[in-house]
Design a protein around this motif. Structure first.
Motif, PDB file in Angstrom:
ATOM      1  N   ASN A 100     -29.336  36.400 -14.762  1.00 53.13           N
ATOM      2  CA  ASN A 100     -28.457  37.582 -14.852  1.00 53.13           C
ATOM      3  C   ASN A 100     -28.289  38.253 -13.500  1.00 53.13           C
ATOM      4  OD1 ASN A 100     -28.211  37.248 -17.599  1.00 53.13           O
ATOM      5  ND2 ASN A 100     -29.652  38.859 -18.130  1.00 53.13           N
ATOM      6  N   GLN A 104     -24.835  38.526 -11.459  1.00 56.04           N
ATOM      7  CA  GLN A 104     -24.347  39.896 -11.311  1.00 56.04           C
ATOM      8  C   GLN A 104     -24.226  40.298  -9.850  1.00 56.04           C
ATOM      9  OE1 GLN A 104     -26.889  42.799 -13.100  1.00 56.04           O
ATOM     10  NE2 GLN A 104     -25.351  44.418 -12.994  1.00 56.04           N
ATOM     11  N   CYS A 107     -21.162  38.435  -8.338  1.00 58.85           N
ATOM     12  CA  CYS A 107     -19.884  38.876  -8.901  1.00 58.85           C
ATOM     13  C   CYS A 107     -19.553  40.312  -8.521  1.00 58.85           C
ATOM     14  CB  CYS A 107     -19.906  38.714 -10.415  1.00 58.85           C
ATOM     15  SG  CYS A 107     -19.878  37.003 -10.922  1.00 58.85           S
ATOM     16  N   HIS A 150     -27.572  29.872 -20.774  1.00 56.16           N
ATOM     17  CA  HIS A 150     -27.441  31.297 -20.458  1.00 56.16           C
ATOM     18  C   HIS A 150     -26.650  31.500 -19.163  1.00 56.16           C
ATOM     19  CE1 HIS A 150     -28.437  35.523 -20.569  1.00 56.16           C
ATOM     20  NE2 HIS A 150     -28.776  35.443 -19.292  1.00 56.16           N
ATOM     21  N   CYS A 153     -23.011  31.038 -19.946  1.00 54.66           N
ATOM     22  CA  CYS A 153     -22.518  32.224 -20.673  1.00 54.66           C
ATOM     23  C   CYS A 153     -22.303  33.399 -19.725  1.00 54.66           C
ATOM     24  CB  CYS A 153     -23.493  32.609 -21.777  1.00 54.66           C
ATOM     25  SG  CYS A 153     -23.549  31.452 -23.141  1.00 54.66           S
ATOM     26  N   GLU A 154     -23.211  33.585 -18.790  1.00 54.67           N
ATOM     27  CA  GLU A 154     -23.058  34.660 -17.807  1.00 54.67           C
ATOM     28  C   GLU A 154     -21.829  34.435 -16.927  1.00 54.67           C
ATOM     29  OE1 GLU A 154     -24.821  37.681 -17.033  1.00 54.67           O
ATOM     30  OE2 GLU A 154     -25.322  37.256 -19.110  1.00 54.67           O
ATOM     31  N   TYR A 156     -19.089  32.853 -17.724  1.00 54.14           N
ATOM     32  CA  TYR A 156     -17.912  33.156 -18.530  1.00 54.14           C
ATOM     33  C   TYR A 156     -17.760  34.662 -18.750  1.00 54.14           C
ATOM     34  CZ  TYR A 156     -16.651  28.357 -19.665  1.00 54.14           C
ATOM     35  OH  TYR A 156     -16.235  27.055 -19.598  1.00 54.14           O
ATOM     36  N   SER A 157     -18.881  35.356 -18.949  1.00 53.41           N
ATOM     37  CA  SER A 157     -18.775  36.797 -19.209  1.00 53.41           C
ATOM     38  C   SER A 157     -18.316  37.575 -17.985  1.00 53.41           C
ATOM     39  CB  SER A 157     -20.109  37.345 -19.719  1.00 53.41           C
ATOM     40  OG  SER A 157     -21.063  37.349 -18.697  1.00 53.41           O
ATOM     41  N   TYR A 158     -18.537  37.024 -16.784  1.00 52.38           N
ATOM     42  CA  TYR A 158     -18.071  37.671 -15.561  1.00 52.38           C
ATOM     43  C   TYR A 158     -16.736  37.118 -15.088  1.00 52.38           C
ATOM     44  CZ  TYR A 158     -22.251  40.435 -14.781  1.00 52.38           C
ATOM     45  OH  TYR A 158     -23.251  41.359 -14.888  1.00 52.38           O
ATOM     46  N   ASP A 161     -14.758  31.444 -15.057  1.00 50.63           N
ATOM     47  CA  ASP A 161     -14.560  30.324 -15.970  1.00 50.63           C
ATOM     48  C   ASP A 161     -14.576  28.976 -15.249  1.00 50.63           C
ATOM     49  OD1 ASP A 161     -14.308  32.386 -17.696  1.00 50.63           O
ATOM     50  OD2 ASP A 161     -12.261  31.931 -18.326  1.00 50.63           O
TER      51      ASP A 161
END
Length: 166
Positions: A100, A104, A107, A150, A153-154, A156-158, A161
């Motif tokens: 994470n 983070q 990004c 994970h 997924c992180e 994609y969430s930020y 892609d």
């Protein structure tokens, strides 16, 4: 090992050679060194990614904690294959925090521009923190696939892609 020396060197006086000193050293217990390496990697990740609220020694059971304070040449009892589920849960949470924080950090610092694979990990050249977390998962008895899923997924969430697909 047997060291052959030339006759000319036999009569030389002076301090002991470095080879002889090295041969006199006790052999290290490699699993104990590897155990220390895991702790150093964890501490470095905590420092570099500014992770808050992580207690590094809580990631190890009592045998593992005791092994840190022993001589590297001694043969110590290291954690066996059976781990306490609470310790495994703490380890898993730590590895997910590393992923994470890595995603983070990158990004948040590079929101406005297109990010390439080389720009994605500016911490140090060649230091890919999510991959390091997956490698560390092997030592900590956590599923690598869980860490990698994970990570995706992180990404994609930020909105990363294109990197998540890779």
């Amino acid at each position: 090992p047997v060291l052959d020396t030339e006759d000319a060197w036999v009569s030389v006086e002076g301090p002991v050679s470095i080879v002889e000193l090295a041969l006199e050293q006790k052999r290290i217990h490699y699993p104990l060194v590897e155990h220390q390496f895991v702790l150093c990697t964890i501490l470095y990740a905590i420092m570099r990614l500014s992770l808050k609220g992580v207690k590094p020694l809580s990631l190890f059971d009592s045998k593992g904690r005791n092994a840190f304070f022993k001589d590297l040449t001694s043969i110590q009892l290291l954690p066996s294959g059976d781990m306490d589920p609470n310790v495994l849960s703490i380890r898993q949470q730590f590895l997910l925090k590393v992923v994470n924080a890595a995603v983070q950090t990158v990004c948040s610092s590079q929101k406005d521009r297109e990010i390439s694979e080389e720009d994605f990990f500016p911490f140090e050249k060649g230091k890919n923190w999510p991959t390091l977390a997956a490698d560390l998962a092997q030592y900590l008895q956590i599923s690598e696939d869980l860490v990698r899923r994970h990570y995706v997924c992180e990404l994609y969430s930020y909105g990363m892609d294109h990197l998540g697909e890779e």
